[in-house]
Design an enzyme around this catalytic site. Structure first.
Site, PDB file in Angstrom:
ATOM      1  N   LYS A 186       5.713  -2.256  -3.524  1.00 56.34           N
ATOM      2  CA  LYS A 186       4.515  -2.654  -2.772  1.00 56.34           C
ATOM      3  C   LYS A 186       3.980  -3.969  -3.344  1.00 56.34           C
ATOM      4  CE  LYS A 186       0.075  -0.699  -1.160  1.00 56.34           C
ATOM      5  NZ  LYS A 186      -0.835   0.468  -1.232  1.00 56.34           N
ATOM      6  N   SER A 246      -2.379   2.299   3.192  1.00 58.68           N
ATOM      7  CA  SER A 246      -2.046   0.903   3.095  1.00 58.68           C
ATOM      8  C   SER A 246      -0.593   0.615   2.714  1.00 58.68           C
ATOM      9  CB  SER A 246      -2.955   0.238   2.052  1.00 58.68           C
ATOM     10  OG  SER A 246      -2.694   0.744   0.765  1.00 58.68           O
ATOM     11  N   SER A 278      -3.094   6.250   0.617  1.00 61.24           N
ATOM     12  CA  SER A 278      -2.234   5.114   0.972  1.00 61.24           C
ATOM     13  C   SER A 278      -0.742   5.313   0.747  1.00 61.24           C
ATOM     14  CB  SER A 278      -2.684   3.859   0.220  1.00 61.24           C
ATOM     15  OG  SER A 278      -3.821   3.318   0.833  1.00 61.24           O
TER      16      SER A 278
END
Lengths: 480, 95, 489
Positions: free
Chosen positions: C78, C153, C177
């Site tokens: 990420k 996210s 997330s």
């Protein structure tokens, strides 16, 4: 005209002290003073994205020591909070500090009051926090340059109660605070390097009034002298404002020592809302009763205890003892030679005399003395053994003080030993007599002053290496 | 709690941000809605409950006071948008 | 060999056996990215050293230095985890050019296990959002249907695994997330106990809630990744020492005799019927496997979102204050003065959702409101933790939905932030309590979009969660299904 007698000045102090730990509070960068810009930095102390603080154990230990030495209660469960504000010297835009549960509370130290009696200045709290970076104005671009070397150096902030009524009390408190913190080894308290900084909260009120007036906070005083001047300036300013029917504005003011005035700081005024909240990146600190007791036991002799011992056991005067104990450097100078066998009173006289004299002449602090402290003892030893005269010793000490010379070597190299061979002294004096017939005649005709001249000439010819009493005696003898 | 225009301006100042003029009204009404929802928390009885910052009761994790080398200044300044003589450069920041 | 159908552990084993090299695996993944990423936009950055790294890993596997079952397996990270020298942008214009000079501990740990990172995965800006639409780098698409969001996210992290562009990924979870995008994309993801994976180098959103975790094709892969990254770290003051994860124990977990609780409050208003049905079916499946499933009440649930948005926004407003155009990242041009530098930089550098949360955070912390909001939220947090502690005296695991709906259409939520926040109802309380929880594929809705079930465990019960999930995945095949067009890879 303002009438200062009708007004009372009320002050409280916020003293920031940089701790003498090896590393910063939240990273392992050095705390060494100076260095090229941004060379004592890492991603943590420059607030890079994603980094986390890692608490230095020594900071908690030092703060605990300070708290105990200043008679505080130690907060057994304490934690850090964030103080949020934007400024280029604060790379995270928040300072990690302690608001809700500071490490120490409710302490105090005793100082001499204006009336000569004793007075306790209360310490509201001591909290741990990180120092900010340094901003430098760049005249060539009109911009500001930022150096983060000091950023993250550990601080304790010692917040006093509003117990001060005069600049003298403030200075006495600061001197005492400085001595205590130096004695327990938590800070070098060098004002010039910013390791001790005092902000003064000041308000005035009519004599007899119980309530406080509106206060201002003054910053940027970097010597005791500046603090006195700033206090006097601000107290006068506030009284004048009030006597002219004005109102004192609550504000932060920056002292300009070269101009002798303070200015209200503009930028810090607008919307100052620090949005404090518990620092989520740091877990709480628990200090056990045992740790507190151990720390208490490990505290060295504090200035007050030392002062009493110097008077009671070593026979020093009250004045000498209290002066000596204002600085750990003076104490070290004193005690290191004392333990080497130097007589206490003689040592004290030297320190109170020559050392203080040279310090004040050079504008230096005792901590700045760079010579090997044992040199003072060896110098005193030489005097006591009549190897050099007292006058020679003073000259030699100047070299010791200024250049760090070894006095024994210095005396040898410069051939300063007292001439103990009286026949050699006599030979030199005979030459002086022969060369100054006029003065000899004057002396013989009863002018005592002429003898002084001849003594002077002889000492000069002997380059000070003879004892003046011996010289006088020989002169008198030779002149009949 | 009513989110007034003044409050929006104050929050912008606190956060050092400025909302674009065209989205300002929308942002204000969104904030109002969110806050209204958040205000339901006031119904919760929290009398005598100690606020909890950390879910796990850790204490006293500390590091030894041992110096490790700092980063070279080039590295510290590697991402700086403006620099001069190994300093970060910002607009005039003195009073 | 059908690489596209393999799990990370299967690929790792094949590499270990010498049936395929790490370089071939890396080439395969790079090919997948080449072929599909234009469509799904999972990656923000593809590293240019992938093959060199794969060669190095291959050598070290041979020399015996890398022994992890994941050594040589291509993966993604990420975009909010720092990697030295590699652009780490957090999906934000603010950090569009930021190259850290240090590496996140979790990334270092997975590298020590012989990971071959392919690049940085797209995300909602600064991890604020549930759709991956707020990224400055564009919208990531759901591989099951490109008209739908992948969740957020960690949308890039979940979509890349679902699209077969990488074999597993690292995501981060502050209020759901990892779990919500895993659920939306039909993959498995777990948020471990707060403190069990170091946060050092993870760009902070809300420090007391953020936690790194894996997203993968199944529970066993997640366990293998966790085994590598759950390490105590002195650089993170909130890091805890755990016993790690025993992969073997996970693979041999029997749900028989487990007591599983289902909070009735999870099935209230707003829960999609098809999602509810899928969770019911999963509960029945677990019952059929020998677990006891029981309903119980947890009324505190309704206060989780308010408490979460207060705490997360407050911490975010502080954490994001460092982005000021001075030390790194975006800096506005020609500022009039210092204040203008701050305001212009931050106004141009941050998107709307980030601005909104900064303002909300400033509000709840501002003088006069702290007690009513922030302090109150910390008290709610204490009550939520206490409610879970009580529940786990009764149950081994708690089961429920991850999100009230399946993936929404792109654009559907952007204009209504409150609606988006309400979608976090089941996930945020887990972060408030600091508990571990996973999303495990358990079905599809009538539109063909995946549904995930939420398996929540008590502190440090990651092995129990993943063990139960693994057992479930031995019997079900939801997790092996692939989006149409990708299933023949």
């Amino acid at each position: 005209m303002y009438n200062s007698k009708a007004w009372e000045t009320v002050m409280g102090l916020e003293v920031h002290v940089e701790l003498a730990t090896k590393t910063k509070i939240f990273c392992s960068c050095t705390t060494a003073f100076g260095g090229e810009p941004n060379t004592h930095c890492c991603p943590i102390c420059t607030g890079m994205p994603g980094v986390l603080p890692s608490l230095n154990k020594a900071v908690v230990e030092y703060a605990t020591r300070a708290g105990l030495a200043l008679n505080c209660e130690i907060t057994r469960y304490n934690k850090f909070d964030r103080k949020n504000y934007f400024y280029p010297d604060l790379p995270k835009a928040y300072q990690i500090s302690q608001l809700y549960l500071p490490i120490c509370r409710n302490g105090g130290i005793e100082i001499e009051a204006e009336d000569g009696g004793k007075k306790v200045i209360g310490i509201h709290e001591i909290h741990m926090e990180e120092d900010a970076g340094k901003l430098v104005h760049d005249p060539s671009t009109g911009s500001t340059l930022v150096d983060y070397n000091r950023c993250g150096v550990p601080l304790i902030e010692i917040v006093s109660e509003p117990d001060f009524r005069s600049a003298n009390e403030v200075i006495r408190y600061l001197e005492k605070l400085k001595a205590i913190l130096q004695f327990i080894g938590v800070s070098d308290c060098k004002m010039q390097e910013g390791s001790l900084r005092a902000d003064v909260n000041l308000s005035v009120r009519p004599v007899g009034s119980e309530s406080f007036g509106t206060r201002t906070e003054m910053k940027n005083m970097n010597s005791f002298k500046a603090i006195i001047r700033a206090i006097n300036y601000e107290s006068k300013r506030q009284i004048e404002v009030l006597e002219h029917g004005g109102e004192v504005k609550q504000e932060t003011r920056r002292w300009d020592d070269s101009m002798g005035v303070s200015f209200a700081m503009r930028s810090k005024e607008d919307a100052q809302d620090y949005k404090y909240f518990p620092e989520p990146d740091l877990i709480p600190i628990e200090i056990s009763e045992e740790t507190i007791e151990q720390t208490r036991q490990s505290l060295p002799e504090l200035p007050e205890e030392k002062r009493q011992r110097y008077v009671n056991e070593l026979g020093l005067s009250e004045y000498d003892a209290s002066q000596l104990t204002t600085s750990i450097a003076l104490v070290d100078l004193f005690e290191s030679n004392l333990s080497a066998g130097c007589p206490a009173k003689e040592l004290a006289n030297w320190i109170m005399g020559e050392v203080m004299h040279l310090l004040s002449d050079s504008g230096r602090e005792p901590e700045d003395m760079a010579f090997d402290y044992r040199y003072l003892g060896s110098l005193i030893g030489m005097v006591q053994r009549n190897e050099i005269t007292r006058n020679t010793a003073k000259k030699v000490f100047k070299a010791v003080f200024e250049e760090g010379c070894d006095p024994v070597k210095y005396v040898e190299e410069h051939n300063l030993k007292t001439v103990t061979d009286t026949s050699a002294v006599k030979a030199v004096i005979e030459e002086v007599i022969a060369a100054n017939q006029k003065s000899v005649d004057e002396y013989r005709s009863g002018k005592e002053k002429a003898l002084q001249y001849l003594i002077g000439q002889s000492m000069r010819a002997l380059r000070g290496k003879a004892d003046p009493q011996t010289v006088t005696a020989i002169l008198k003898e030779l002149l009949g | 709690m009513v989110i007034t225009d003044e409050l929006v301006t104050y929050l912008e100042a606190l956060g050092r941000i400025r909302l674009p003029e065209e989205t300002r009204a929308k942002a204000q009404s969104n904030l109002q809605e969110i806050l209204q929802y958040i205000d339901t928390l006031s119904e919760l009885d929290t009398e005598g409950i100690e606020p909890m910052s950390h879910a796990l009761p850790l204490t006293n994790v500390m590091r030894e006071d041992v110096v490790t080398p700092s980063a070279p200044a080039e590295e510290v300044l590697a991402n700086a948008p403006a620099q001069k003589d190994s300093y970060f450069l910002v607009p005039r920041s003195f009073d | 060999m059908n690489l596209g159908a393999m799990t990370a552990l299967e690929l790792g084993a094949a590499i270990k056996r010498g049936e395929i090299s790490a370089v071939e695996a890396a080439k395969f993944s790079l090919g997948q990215i080449e072929q599909y990423d234009r469509q799904f936009s999972c990656f923000v950055t593809v590293q240019d050293d992938v093959l060199a790294r794969a060669e190095e890993v291959q050598k070290k596997i041979k020399s015996g230095e890398y022994t992890s079952p994941l050594a040589g397996v291509p993966m993604g990270i990420k975009d909010n985890m720092c990697q030295k020298g590699i652009q780490t942008s957090c999906g934000s214009h603010m950090l569009y050019n930021f190259k850290p000079t240090y590496t996140a501990t979790a990334v270092e740990e997975i590298m020590k296990a012989g990971a071959v990172p392919l690049g940085k995965l797209n995300m909602d800006e600064f991890a604020m959002g549930s759709t991956s639409e707020t990224s400055w780098f564009g919208v990531t698409k759901n591989p099951w249907n490109v008209e739908y969001v992948p969740g957020g996210s960690s949308g890039g992290s979940a979509a890349a695994v679902a699209a077969g562009e990488c074999f597993y990924s690292l995501g981060s979870d502050t209020g759901g997330s990892i779990r919500q995008p895993a659920s939306f994309c039909g993959v498995t993801g777990i948020k471990p106990t707060y403190g069990s994976v170091s946060r050092f180098g993870l760009v902070a959103y809300a420090s007391s809630l953020d936690q790194i975790g894996p997203i993968a094709r199944n529970a066993a892969d997640c366990a293998a990744v966790l085994a590598e990254i759950m390490k105590h770290d002195e650089r993170d003051n909130t890091s805890v020492s755990t016993n790690g994860i025993d992969l073997d124990a996970v693979l041999h977990t029997d749900v028989k005799g487990m007591k599983i609780g289902i909070p009735t409050d999870f099935f209230g208003e707003g829960l999609d019927k098809e999602v509810a049905a899928a969770i019911d079916a999963a509960a029945k499946q677990l019952e059929a496997m020998g677990a006891t499933v029981e309903k119980f009440n947890m009324p505190i649930v309704k206060y989780a979102i308010p408490a979460y948005y207060i705490i997360a926004s407050a911490e975010a407003s502080s954490n994001l204050s460092r982005y000021d155009g001075i030390k790194y990242g975006y800096r506005a041009e020609n500022p009039a003065d210092l204040l203008d530098l701050y305001t212009k930089t931050r106004s141009e550098g941050f998107g709307m959702e980030v601005k909104r949360r900064i303002m909300l955070g400033c509000f709840v912390l501002s003088s006069g409101y702290y007690d009513a909001y922030y302090r109150k939220a910390l008290q709610a947090k204490a009550l939520i933790k206490a409610a879970f502690d009580r529940a786990f005296e009764q149950y081994d695991l708690i089961l429920g939905p991850v999100a009230p709906t399946t993936a929404l259409k792109i654009g559907e939520n952007l204009s209504d932030p409150l609606k988006m926040y309400l979608g976090d109802i089941y996930t945020v309380m887990i972060n408030l309590a600091g508990l571990p929880a996973a999303s495990v594929p358990c079905g599809f809705d009538s539109k063909g979009m995946p549904v995930g079930m939420h398996l929540i465990g008590h502190y440090f019960d990651e092995a129990k969660i993943l063990g139960a999930a693994h057992a479930y995945q031995q019997i079900t095949d939801w997790h092996t299904r692939r989006p149409a067009g990708l299933d023949r890879i």
